[in-house]
Enzyme design. Structure first.
Site, mmCIF file in Angstrom:
data_model
loop_
_atom_site.group_PDB
_atom_site.id
_atom_site.type_symbol
_atom_site.label_atom_id
_atom_site.label_comp_id
_atom_site.label_asym_id
_atom_site.label_seq_id
_atom_site.Cartn_x
_atom_site.Cartn_y
_atom_site.Cartn_z
ATOM 1 N N LYS A 183 0.847 -1.185 0.000
ATOM 2 C CA LYS A 183 0.000 0.000 0.000
ATOM 3 C C LYS A 183 0.882 1.234 0.000
ATOM 4 O O LYS A 183 2.022 1.116 0.488
ATOM 5 C CB LYS A 183 -0.966 0.030 1.181
ATOM 6 C CG LYS A 183 -0.366 -0.219 2.554
ATOM 7 C CD LYS A 183 0.796 0.610 3.044
ATOM 8 C CE LYS A 183 0.601 2.110 3.158
ATOM 9 N NZ LYS A 183 1.892 2.781 3.541
ATOM 10 N N TYR A 268 -4.289 4.565 6.355
ATOM 11 C CA TYR A 268 -4.715 3.561 7.341
ATOM 12 C C TYR A 268 -6.041 3.953 7.982
ATOM 13 O O TYR A 268 -6.888 3.103 8.248
ATOM 14 C CB TYR A 268 -3.644 3.379 8.423
ATOM 15 C CG TYR A 268 -2.454 2.579 7.945
ATOM 16 C CD1 TYR A 268 -2.434 1.196 8.063
ATOM 17 C CD2 TYR A 268 -1.361 3.203 7.367
ATOM 18 C CE1 TYR A 268 -1.357 0.456 7.616
ATOM 19 C CE2 TYR A 268 -0.277 2.469 6.925
ATOM 20 C CZ TYR A 268 -0.279 1.094 7.049
ATOM 21 O OH TYR A 268 0.790 0.367 6.595
HETATM 22 P P1 NAD Z 1 12.401 1.973 1.650
HETATM 23 O O1 NAD Z 1 12.826 3.291 1.125
HETATM 24 O O2 NAD Z 1 12.976 1.519 2.919
HETATM 25 O O3 NAD Z 1 12.688 0.841 0.550
HETATM 26 C C1 NAD Z 1 12.409 1.030 -0.797
HETATM 27 C C2 NAD Z 1 13.315 0.154 -1.636
HETATM 28 O O4 NAD Z 1 13.084 0.477 -3.015
HETATM 29 C C3 NAD Z 1 14.803 0.408 -1.367
HETATM 30 O O5 NAD Z 1 15.481 -0.821 -1.298
HETATM 31 C C4 NAD Z 1 15.257 1.184 -2.598
HETATM 32 O O6 NAD Z 1 16.605 0.949 -2.936
HETATM 33 C C5 NAD Z 1 14.327 0.640 -3.677
HETATM 34 N N1 NAD Z 1 14.188 1.518 -4.831
HETATM 35 C C6 NAD Z 1 14.131 1.072 -6.094
HETATM 36 N N2 NAD Z 1 14.021 2.093 -6.948
HETATM 37 C C7 NAD Z 1 14.020 3.222 -6.212
HETATM 38 C C8 NAD Z 1 13.945 4.601 -6.530
HETATM 39 N N3 NAD Z 1 13.823 5.026 -7.801
HETATM 40 N N4 NAD Z 1 13.973 5.480 -5.524
HETATM 41 C C9 NAD Z 1 14.045 5.070 -4.238
HETATM 42 N N5 NAD Z 1 14.124 3.766 -3.877
HETATM 43 C C10 NAD Z 1 14.117 2.854 -4.850
HETATM 44 O O7 NAD Z 1 10.811 1.997 1.701
HETATM 45 P P2 NAD Z 1 9.862 1.045 2.541
HETATM 46 O O8 NAD Z 1 9.518 1.705 3.816
HETATM 47 O O9 NAD Z 1 10.387 -0.328 2.568
HETATM 48 O O10 NAD Z 1 8.509 1.123 1.647
HETATM 49 C C11 NAD Z 1 8.351 0.346 0.474
HETATM 50 C C12 NAD Z 1 6.853 0.196 0.178
HETATM 51 O O11 NAD Z 1 6.230 -0.466 1.250
HETATM 52 C C13 NAD Z 1 6.094 1.508 0.016
HETATM 53 O O12 NAD Z 1 5.083 1.355 -0.934
HETATM 54 C C14 NAD Z 1 5.475 1.738 1.382
HETATM 55 O O13 NAD Z 1 4.309 2.522 1.369
HETATM 56 C C15 NAD Z 1 5.179 0.324 1.784
HETATM 57 N N6 NAD Z 1 5.159 0.158 3.253
HETATM 58 C C16 NAD Z 1 4.154 -0.554 3.798
HETATM 59 C C17 NAD Z 1 4.113 -0.764 5.152
HETATM 60 C C18 NAD Z 1 3.040 -1.618 5.760
HETATM 61 O O14 NAD Z 1 2.904 -1.627 6.958
HETATM 62 N N7 NAD Z 1 2.284 -2.345 4.963
HETATM 63 C C19 NAD Z 1 5.096 -0.210 5.974
HETATM 64 C C20 NAD Z 1 6.139 0.486 5.389
HETATM 65 C C21 NAD Z 1 6.162 0.669 4.013
#
Ligand code: NAD
Length: 437
Positions: A183, A268
């Site tokens: 999400k 949420y």
């Molecule tokens: P994050 O920034 O920690 O990780 C993102 C990953 O994507 C990194 O490994 C990064 O290297 C990669 N990536 C690939 N192309 C990229 C670009 N062009 N720019 C930036 N990063 C790039 O983010 P996250 O917190 O892991 O979030 C990832 C997804 O998960 C999002 O959609 C977020 O909304 C979702 N999320 C959901 C929950 C949940 O509880 N369901 C919690 C946190 C995040």
């Protein structure tokens, strides 16, 4: 096309119990497997009869020793043997993947990690070693499409910045794999429609990872509201707020995040209220703010406060903010009492409380429920949907509804007036209520 066996529902519509009733427990393993899985184009890795039935039909019953005075344990888990579990490719090795998803999948009952996709080969090698992922199952964003030829992978889990979800969901669908998408589903309702169409065209399932809809405390609160033990629900207060610090992070870039606090965490409140009420709002009225000069909020918003009015007159007041100490809760006020959830949207620690009047007293209770790993439950649930050919409870259409509503919320904030909601899908787009044992 999800099944070519006419005696089974094309997708969804029957529970595990119904299924067992339909098939009888005495059917040969191969016959059951072929009825469950069908032979869709998406399931090249699992020809009919290749896999034994999904899981034992009943948990093992152990000798009882605790009195009924204490909280009961069980049922015993019903894991699949490792070689029968559904194989996942996880795309994106950021915070959520490394801190939550990968630790959770190692404890799953029906799911296993078989492949990784990352833009950072050094990090991926390290993670692959930690989780015993074979080097040939490690892909870059460029070689992602070769997942098509990997029979071990049945589900692709997209854990990338929001603005990349659409591209990788569509490419994953074209590779013939089922998709679990984090999400918010995308950056806009238009993108959601493209993603739904691509998955439908490819004959693969699409689920949005709305973990709260599979979380026991939130499910219990919903059940209590639906039972109307405290009369009709009249008002809801909900808030999801946290503090962020890095203006260079993708969450602060409009193209990668789609928006600020609203699609990331305010979502949420929106999604959980729709889930708890089992209703859609008919009107929204919103206010949006960003502190002038704060580099965090040059592209995306800091704060959104919005009201949702429902057809039965219920009003929900919601707030989200990227610039305050974290707080995640909601309260449903009913005619004769209230239900409240603290840490409602957190990864753990949900606290479900109720209050009602009893004579001169106000009786407050806390309902204790066993915690589950929200990410593990969600992945095992989706694996079960794939094994049993069931439409997920939170399909792509659930993400589309939220995006339509978020667009109306932004529109209202911009116009400074209420916005009537139109274009939502009618009820019935979800899969059946999940069987989460
Ligand atoms: P994050 O920034 O920690 O990780 C993102 C990953 O994507 C990194 O490994 C990064 O290297 C990669 N990536 C690939 N192309 C990229 C670009 N062009 N720019 C930036 N990063 C790039 O983010 P996250 O917190 O892991 O979030 C990832 C997804 O998960 C999002 O959609 C977020 O909304 C979702 N999320 C959901 C929950 C949940 O509880 N369901 C919690 C946190 C995040």
């Amino acid at each position: 096309m999800e099944s070519n066996i006419p005696t089974a529902a094309p997708e969804d519509g029957f529970s595990r119990k119904d299924f067992l009733r339909m098939t009888g427990k005495g059917l040969a393993a191969g016959a059951v497997a072929s009825l469950v899985t069908g032979q869709s184009s998406a399931q090249t890795s699992r020809a009919a009869g290749e896999r034994v039935p999904a899981r034992p039909d009943e948990p093992i019953v152990l000798e009882k020793w605790k009195s009924g005075v204490d909280q009961q344990s069980g049922p015993t888990p019903t894991p699949l043997a490792p070689d029968q579990r559904v194989g996942y490719a996880v795309v994106g090795l950021g915070h959520l993947t490394l801190e939550n998803i990968l630790p959770a999948i190692t404890a799953c009952k029906r799911s296993k990690l078989v492949a990784l996709v990352s833009g950072d080969p050094v990090k991926m090698k390290k993670v692959a070693n930690q989780y015993s992922v074979k080097p040939e199952n490690c892909y870059s964003y460029q070689t992602f499409d070769q997942l098509k030829n990997n029979k071990e992978v049945e589900i692709i889990y997209i854990v990338l910045p929001n603005g990349l979800h659409k591209e990788f969901v569509i490419r994953g669908a074209k590779a013939g794999k089922h998709i679990l998408c984090e999400k918010p589903m995308a950056n806009s309702a238009a993108e959601c429609r493209e993603m739904i169409a691509a998955c439908s065209q490819a004959g693969v399932k699409l689920m949005v990872a709305y973990r709260i809809q599979y979380q026991p405390h939130n499910r219990k609160l919903r059940e209590l509201v639906q039972q109307k033990a405290f009369g009709e629900a009249k008002l809801i207060e909900a808030s999801n707020a946290q503090s962020s610090a890095n203006p260079e992070h993708w969450r602060h870039k409009k193209a990668l995040a789609g928006g600020g606090a609203l699609p990331d965490i305010g979502l949420y409140c929106l999604n959980t209220i729709r889930f708890v009420l089992n209703q859609e709002p008919e009107e929204v009225f919103a206010y949006q703010y960003s502190t002038p000069g704060n580099p965090l909020f040059t592209e995306v918003e800091e704060l959104v406060s919005w009201q949702m009015k429902f057809p039965n007159g219920l009003v929900a007041n919601c707030t989200t903010d990227y610039n305050v100490h974290e707080s995640r809760h909601y309260r449903v006020l009913c005619e004769k009492g209230w239900y409240q959830m603290d840490k409602a949207f957190a990864y753990k620690g949900q606290k479900l409380q109720t209050a009602k009047a009893e004579g001169k007293m106000e009786l407050q209770q806390e309902i204790g429920l066993a915690e589950t790993d929200q990410f593990g439950v969600e992945m095992d649930y989706f694996s079960d949907c794939v094994i049993r050919n069931i439409k997920p409870f939170t399909p792509g259409e659930e993400g589309l509804q939220d995006h339509l509503l978020m667009e109306a919320i932004y529109q209202s904030a911009k116009a400074g007036r209420p916005v009537r909601i139109s274009g939502l899908l009618p009820a019935g787009y979800r899969g059946p209520e999940p069987d989460l044992q």
